[in-house]
Design an enzyme around this catalytic site. Structure first.
Site, short mmCIF file in Angstrom:
data_model
loop_
_atom_site.label_atom_id
_atom_site.label_comp_id
_atom_site.label_asym_id
_atom_site.label_seq_id
_atom_site.Cartn_x
_atom_site.Cartn_y
_atom_site.Cartn_z
N TYR A 160 0.82 -1.21 0.00
CA TYR A 160 0.00 0.00 0.00
C TYR A 160 0.86 1.26 0.00
CZ TYR A 160 -4.70 -1.92 0.65
OH TYR A 160 -5.92 -2.53 0.46
N LYS B 231 3.10 -15.36 1.96
CA LYS B 231 3.45 -16.19 0.79
C LYS B 231 4.96 -16.34 0.74
CE LYS B 231 1.48 -17.25 -2.71
NZ LYS B 231 1.16 -18.63 -3.18
N ASP C 173 -2.81 -18.05 0.35
CA ASP C 173 -3.83 -18.58 -0.56
C ASP C 173 -4.56 -19.76 0.09
OD1 ASP C 173 -1.48 -20.08 -0.69
OD2 ASP C 173 -1.69 -20.55 -2.82
N ASP D 186 -6.46 -7.14 3.56
CA ASP D 186 -7.58 -6.48 2.89
C ASP D 186 -8.50 -7.53 2.27
OD1 ASP D 186 -9.08 -4.32 1.78
OD2 ASP D 186 -8.09 -4.68 -0.14
N ASP E 228 -12.35 -9.22 3.69
CA ASP E 228 -13.60 -9.21 2.92
C ASP E 228 -14.20 -10.62 2.87
OD1 ASP E 228 -13.48 -6.50 2.33
OD2 ASP E 228 -13.92 -6.78 0.20
C1 IPM Z 1 -10.53 -1.31 3.47
C2 IPM Z 1 -10.72 -0.63 2.14
C3 IPM Z 1 -9.53 0.26 1.86
C4 IPM Z 1 -8.30 -0.59 1.76
C5 IPM Z 1 -9.67 1.18 0.62
C6 IPM Z 1 -10.92 2.02 0.68
C7 IPM Z 1 -8.45 2.03 0.43
O1 IPM Z 1 -10.92 -1.56 1.13
O2 IPM Z 1 -10.42 -0.60 4.47
O3 IPM Z 1 -10.52 -2.54 3.51
O4 IPM Z 1 -8.00 -1.14 0.69
O5 IPM Z 1 -7.60 -0.73 2.77
MN MN Z 2 -10.98 -3.65 1.82
#
Ligand code: IPM
Ligand code: MN
Length: 370
Positions: A142, A193, A226, A250, A254
């Site tokens: 990042y 990884k 993975d 990240d 999700d």
């Molecule tokens: C998160 C989001 C952010 C990230 C974006 C909005 C920059 O997806 O907080 O997970 O990638 O960290």
């Molecule tokens: Mn995210």
């Protein structure tokens, strides 16, 4: 009772709607005399760009530095697809993370009993799930330099992102994760990884050293990221705490969010180093979900991730753990009663608006707290 300063940054899309429910909750807490919160509000993301041509202003950053906790909604949307890269909505959030030194991102994935049926996975796979993803938040790909797109002059371009980690960055996030594991089920899974990345090799080595040095009582397991993603959807209850880098974190968070029924359910806390003078750390609380521009302004958004993020602020930054427990209990109770926003609707449940969900949680809290 000390006055505690909160900075509210609703952002874009559904951010303002879900933040409004947190603001109502803050007003309720003040009115009850449980705490004394002073709030300020600022612009971030696309809304800041529209007003100031930057994703967050220096003035808003000053407010963030001066606050006891920052509450963040969501940023981004198609409206700002064409703005310069440095001013894109996400840059506001990344600056907050970097400038406040928020290296530890805690993303708990808890499947409320009432929602086990809303997950895309089988009931028995997710029921009772309670895991914590600890994502490194100020390093890795990042922020690594160089980060460029170069024109090679032959009709080709070259894009470079840099994945970089120093020992101290891995050490401090590992310590946060081990400490959390100790307060939970005493198991930590580290994901990287190492089979293809040097950062993975170092990550593995440093986490192992920290374990040997200070946390031998915690069970440590290493997993390729993975395979970790696969195991998260196969049998997520094998995990307690997961520690991983910025990008893997990240993605994996999700995935973990969806295990709980909806992305609209997952809160997060981003914490910096503890200041030895105040014994406090800088902090920002945000839902894991995005700005969902497609449903913005319709009262369809789920405010639970935002409210649960505020509950994390009560626990980690504002010294109000009992109230945090009560807010979480109120969320669980409202879900158990069958109230649902559209994203988590199921047979026989009552679909309610963002505002009605927020109100139902406050009403439940009134009952629990009295
Ligand atoms: C998160 C989001 C952010 C990230 C974006 C909005 C920059 O997806 O907080 O997970 O990638 O960290
Ligand atoms: Mn995210």
């Amino acid at each position: 009772m000390p006055t505690q300063k909160l900075l509210l940054l609703p952002g874009d899309g559904i951010g303002p709607e879900v933040m409004a429910e947190v603001k109502n909750l803050i007003d309720w807490i003040n009115a009850q005399g449980i705490a004394k919160f002073e709030t300020e509000q600022g612009l971030v993301g696309g809304s800041a760009y529209d007003a100031h041509k930057v994703a967050i202003t220096d003035d808003t950053m000053k407010l963030a530095h001066a606050s006891d906790a920052v509450l963040f909604g969501a940023v981004g949307g198609p409206k700002w697809d064409q703005v310069p890269y440095d001013a894109r909505p996400e840059a506001g959030l990344l600056r907050l993370r970097k400038d406040l030194g928020l290296f530890a991102n805690l993303r708990p994935a808890i499947c409320y009993p009432a929602l086990a049926a809303s997950s895309s996975l089988k009931h028995e796979v997710v029921e009772g799930l309670d895991i914590m993803i600890v994502r490194e938040l100020t390093g890795g790909v990042y922020f690594g330099e160089p980060k460029t797109i170069t024109d090679l002059g032959n009709g080709q371009k070259r894009a470079v992102d840099t994945q970089v980690y120093d020992t101290y960055e891995i050490e401090r996030i590992a310590r946060v994760a081990f400490d959390l594991a100790r307060k939970r089920r005493n198991k930590l899974t580290s994901m990287e990884k190492r089979n293809v990345m040097k950062t993975g090799v170092l990550w593995n080595e440093v986490v192992t050293q920290v374990h040997q040095r200070s946390y031998k009582d915690v069970q440590l397991e290493h997993m390729l990221a993975d395979a970790g993603g696969m195991q998260l959807v196969r049998w997520p209850k094998q995990f307690d705490v997961i520690v991983t880098d910025n990008l893997f974190g990240d993605m994996l968070s999700d995935v973990a969010a969806m295990l709980t029924g909806s992305l609209g359910m997952l809160p997060s806390a981003s914490l910096g180093d503890v200041d030895p003078r105040t014994n406090k750390s800088k902090s920002l609380y945000e839902p894991v979900h995005g700005s969902a521009p497609d449903i913005a302004g319709k009262g369809a958004a789920n405010p639970i991730a935002m409210i649960a993020s505020f509950a994390m602020a009560l626990r980690y930054s504002l010294d109000l753990s009992k109230l945090a427990d009560q807010v979480e209990a109120a969320i669980a109770a409202v879900l158990a009663k069958g109230l649902r926003t559209a994203d988590i609707k199921s047979e026989g449940a009552t679909v309610v608006t963002t505002q009605a969900m927020g109100k139902a949680i406050r009403d439940e809290l009134t009952r629990i707290a009295s």
